[in-house]
Design a protein around this motif. Structure first.
Motif, mmCIF file in Angstrom:
data_model
loop_
_atom_site.group_PDB
_atom_site.id
_atom_site.type_symbol
_atom_site.label_atom_id
_atom_site.label_comp_id
_atom_site.label_asym_id
_atom_site.label_seq_id
_atom_site.Cartn_x
_atom_site.Cartn_y
_atom_site.Cartn_z
ATOM 1 N N ASP A 217 46.018 48.092 40.876
ATOM 2 C CA ASP A 217 45.168 48.100 39.936
ATOM 3 C C ASP A 217 44.881 46.760 39.364
ATOM 4 N N HIS A 218 43.782 46.524 38.919
ATOM 5 C CA HIS A 218 43.311 45.292 38.488
ATOM 6 C C HIS A 218 43.480 44.062 39.051
ATOM 7 N N VAL A 219 43.423 43.898 40.294
ATOM 8 C CA VAL A 219 44.047 42.647 41.080
ATOM 9 C C VAL A 219 42.944 41.665 40.879
ATOM 10 N N PHE A 220 41.729 41.800 40.504
ATOM 11 C CA PHE A 220 40.897 40.824 40.649
ATOM 12 C C PHE A 220 39.919 41.094 39.481
ATOM 13 N N ASP A 221 40.514 41.538 38.199
ATOM 14 C CA ASP A 221 39.976 41.727 36.986
ATOM 15 C C ASP A 221 39.484 40.114 36.457
ATOM 16 N N ASN A 222 38.237 40.161 36.163
ATOM 17 C CA ASN A 222 37.700 39.133 35.329
ATOM 18 C C ASN A 222 37.807 37.761 36.396
ATOM 19 N N CYS A 223 37.439 37.675 37.576
ATOM 20 C CA CYS A 223 37.286 36.890 38.673
ATOM 21 C C CYS A 223 35.934 36.505 38.941
ATOM 22 N N PRO A 224 34.886 36.307 37.920
ATOM 23 C CA PRO A 224 33.558 36.320 38.523
ATOM 24 C C PRO A 224 33.089 35.118 39.340
ATOM 25 N N SER A 225 33.982 34.289 39.784
ATOM 26 C CA SER A 225 33.507 33.205 40.568
ATOM 27 C C SER A 225 33.629 33.618 42.103
ATOM 28 N N LEU A 226 34.516 34.643 42.428
ATOM 29 C CA LEU A 226 35.235 35.045 43.724
ATOM 30 C C LEU A 226 34.036 35.184 44.510
ATOM 31 N N VAL A 227 34.018 34.409 45.690
ATOM 32 C CA VAL A 227 33.351 34.798 46.942
ATOM 33 C C VAL A 227 34.165 34.923 48.244
ATOM 34 N N GLY A 228 34.094 36.257 48.938
ATOM 35 C CA GLY A 228 34.578 36.451 50.125
ATOM 36 C C GLY A 228 34.172 35.604 51.302
ATOM 37 N N GLY A 229 35.005 35.288 52.430
ATOM 38 C CA GLY A 229 34.548 34.594 53.569
ATOM 39 C C GLY A 229 33.333 34.702 54.212
ATOM 40 N N GLN A 230 32.922 36.058 54.094
ATOM 41 C CA GLN A 230 31.473 36.410 54.827
ATOM 42 C C GLN A 230 30.500 36.350 53.500
ATOM 43 N N GLY A 231 30.716 35.877 52.483
ATOM 44 C CA GLY A 231 29.670 36.076 51.296
ATOM 45 C C GLY A 231 29.677 37.270 50.500
ATOM 46 N N THR A 232 30.880 38.237 50.381
ATOM 47 C CA THR A 232 30.840 39.070 49.488
ATOM 48 C C THR A 232 31.145 38.622 47.950
ATOM 49 N N THR A 233 30.034 38.626 47.078
ATOM 50 C CA THR A 233 30.399 38.392 45.931
ATOM 51 C C THR A 233 31.091 39.459 44.791
ATOM 52 N N TYR A 234 31.665 38.830 43.737
ATOM 53 C CA TYR A 234 32.229 39.444 42.999
ATOM 54 C C TYR A 234 31.489 40.749 42.351
ATOM 55 N N ASP A 235 32.234 41.826 42.221
ATOM 56 C CA ASP A 235 31.812 43.028 41.392
ATOM 57 C C ASP A 235 32.688 43.581 40.684
ATOM 58 N N ALA A 236 32.382 43.544 39.402
ATOM 59 C CA ALA A 236 33.444 44.372 38.292
ATOM 60 C C ALA A 236 33.567 45.359 38.590
ATOM 61 N N ASN A 237 32.904 46.243 39.326
ATOM 62 C CA ASN A 237 33.339 47.665 39.596
ATOM 63 C C ASN A 237 34.267 47.868 40.901
ATOM 64 N N HIS A 238 34.625 46.701 41.584
ATOM 65 C CA HIS A 238 35.626 46.636 42.625
ATOM 66 C C HIS A 238 36.480 45.716 42.342
ATOM 67 N N THR A 239 37.645 46.004 41.717
ATOM 68 C CA THR A 239 38.584 44.919 41.151
ATOM 69 C C THR A 239 40.116 45.372 41.782
ATOM 70 N N ASP A 240 40.181 46.446 42.477
ATOM 71 C CA ASP A 240 41.454 46.889 42.808
ATOM 72 C C ASP A 240 42.114 46.427 44.229
ATOM 73 N N TYR A 241 43.103 46.855 44.636
ATOM 74 C CA TYR A 241 43.520 46.212 45.944
ATOM 75 C C TYR A 241 42.956 46.482 47.131
ATOM 76 N N THR A 242 41.895 47.201 47.127
ATOM 77 C CA THR A 242 41.078 48.113 48.120
ATOM 78 C C THR A 242 40.116 46.611 48.754
ATOM 79 N N TYR A 243 39.922 45.947 47.670
ATOM 80 C CA TYR A 243 39.141 44.738 48.098
ATOM 81 C C TYR A 243 40.060 43.365 48.354
ATOM 82 N N ALA A 244 41.305 43.672 48.695
ATOM 83 C CA ALA A 244 42.270 42.531 48.974
ATOM 84 C C ALA A 244 42.418 42.382 50.188
ATOM 85 N N HIS A 245 41.490 42.152 51.242
ATOM 86 C CA HIS A 245 41.474 41.894 52.366
ATOM 87 C C HIS A 245 40.430 40.999 52.680
ATOM 88 N N ILE A 246 40.506 40.525 54.279
ATOM 89 C CA ILE A 246 39.753 39.481 54.604
ATOM 90 C C ILE A 246 38.170 40.207 54.667
#
Length: 307
Positions: A217-246
């Motif tokens: 849980d809370h892997v990406f809490d409050n990381c508003p600048s984060l952008v994935g390699g294919q352009g996925t932008t940060y969404d405060a509704n998705h901060t757990d480990y399920t988004y901790a992939h390429i």
């Protein structure tokens, strides 16, 4: 042994403890709450310390909030050390730490090793051998002044705990953990939480979340600048480990970026005309066939894909 000859606190390894009024080395030797050395502003390892081989350096400088310099650290040999947990925790005034002489090949625990070292602006752990380490919880947590961190040599194939390992590092803008193998990690809760300027996290083929069971849980809490390699932008509704992939784009969004060589825009492991075509296609606003990695196409690293 170490001496209380006012300041600096000096570490010796000889038979002069009594005449110096020193004390034996043990855990938390400079801890403010446990010894008269806790207010030291500097520490020195005497050349005689070159002959000593400790088996643990855990908590050695814990809560040394006034400590600003450590000299002669090349005389601290860590060949036999198995535990370095909390070694520099809360050393608020240390601004630089070069541990390139450390032999960490036998270390199994690095919990909170640099926790809350708020003043650190430069940290050299480039020689660390972490192949036997199982725990890295909070290892770099709270390094609020650090902007760069080179962990390209880290082997995490035996690590099971990464709880809050990089949490509360508000000035980190990118993080290369492409050498990490996370298959055994059970706890990666709060791993990057409160890294407010973190834009890119580079990972390699060894990255996986298949072992996460204890806490993701809370892997990406409050990381508003984060952008994935294919352009996925940060969404405060998705901060757990399920988004901790390429990042796989809209079909499989994630916040991590595949570590690729500059120019390998399509991520196929080769740099050739196909990358140039993919880049131009993106510039023209057209859809590319297959993958397109913006950071690899950004050859001049100005965060813009253009001619």
């Amino acid at each position: 042994m170490l001496s209380e000859d006012s300041l600096p606190v000096t570490f010796y390894y000889d038979d002069q403890k009594t005449s110096r009024g020193g004390m034996d080395i043990n855990n938390s030797i400079l801890d403010n709450s446990n010894s008269p050395y806790g207010t030291a502003t500097s520490a020195v390892f005497d050349v005689s310390f070159d002959a000593y081989r400790p088996t643990s350096t855990a908590c050695w400088f814990e809560n040394c909030s006034s400590l600003a310099t450590i000299n002669g650290i090349e005389y601290l040999h860590t060949d036999d050390v198995t535990n370095m947990s909390w070694m520099f925790e809360c050393c608020f005034n240390l601004e630089e730490l070069d541990l390139s002489n450390f032999n960490t090949s036998n270390v199994t625990e690095m919990y909170g090793m640099f926790l809350s070292c708020q003043g650190l602006k430069s940290l050299n752990v480039s020689s660390f051998n972490t192949s036997k380490v199982v725990g890295m919880n909070q290892m770099f947590c709270g390094l609020s002044n650090l902007t760069n961190l080179d962990l390209s040599n880290f082997d995490t194939s035996n690590v099971r705990w990464m709880y809050a390992m990089f949490a509360d590092c508000p000035n980190l803008t990118s993080l290369d953990i492409s050498s990490f193998n996370s298959a055994l990690v059970s706890n990666m809760g709060d791993l990057f939480s409160n890294c407010v300027k973190l834009k890119t996290i580079y990972v390699g083929d060894g990255w996986a979340t298949t072992g996460v069971e204890e806490n993701g849980d809370h892997v990406f809490d409050n990381c508003p600048s984060l952008v994935g390699g294919q352009g996925t932008t940060y969404d405060a509704n998705h901060t757990d480990y399920t988004y901790a992939h390429i990042d796989g784009g809209t079909s499989n969004p994630g916040y991590l970026t595949q570590a690729l060589a500059k120019g390998d825009a399509n991520g196929d492991g080769s740099i050739n005309i196909a990358d140039a075509v993919a880049t131009v296609t993106n510039i023209l606003g057209q859809s590319t066939d297959g993958n397109f990695y913006k950071y690899a196409a950004d050859m001049n690293t100005d965060n813009v894909i253009d001619i």
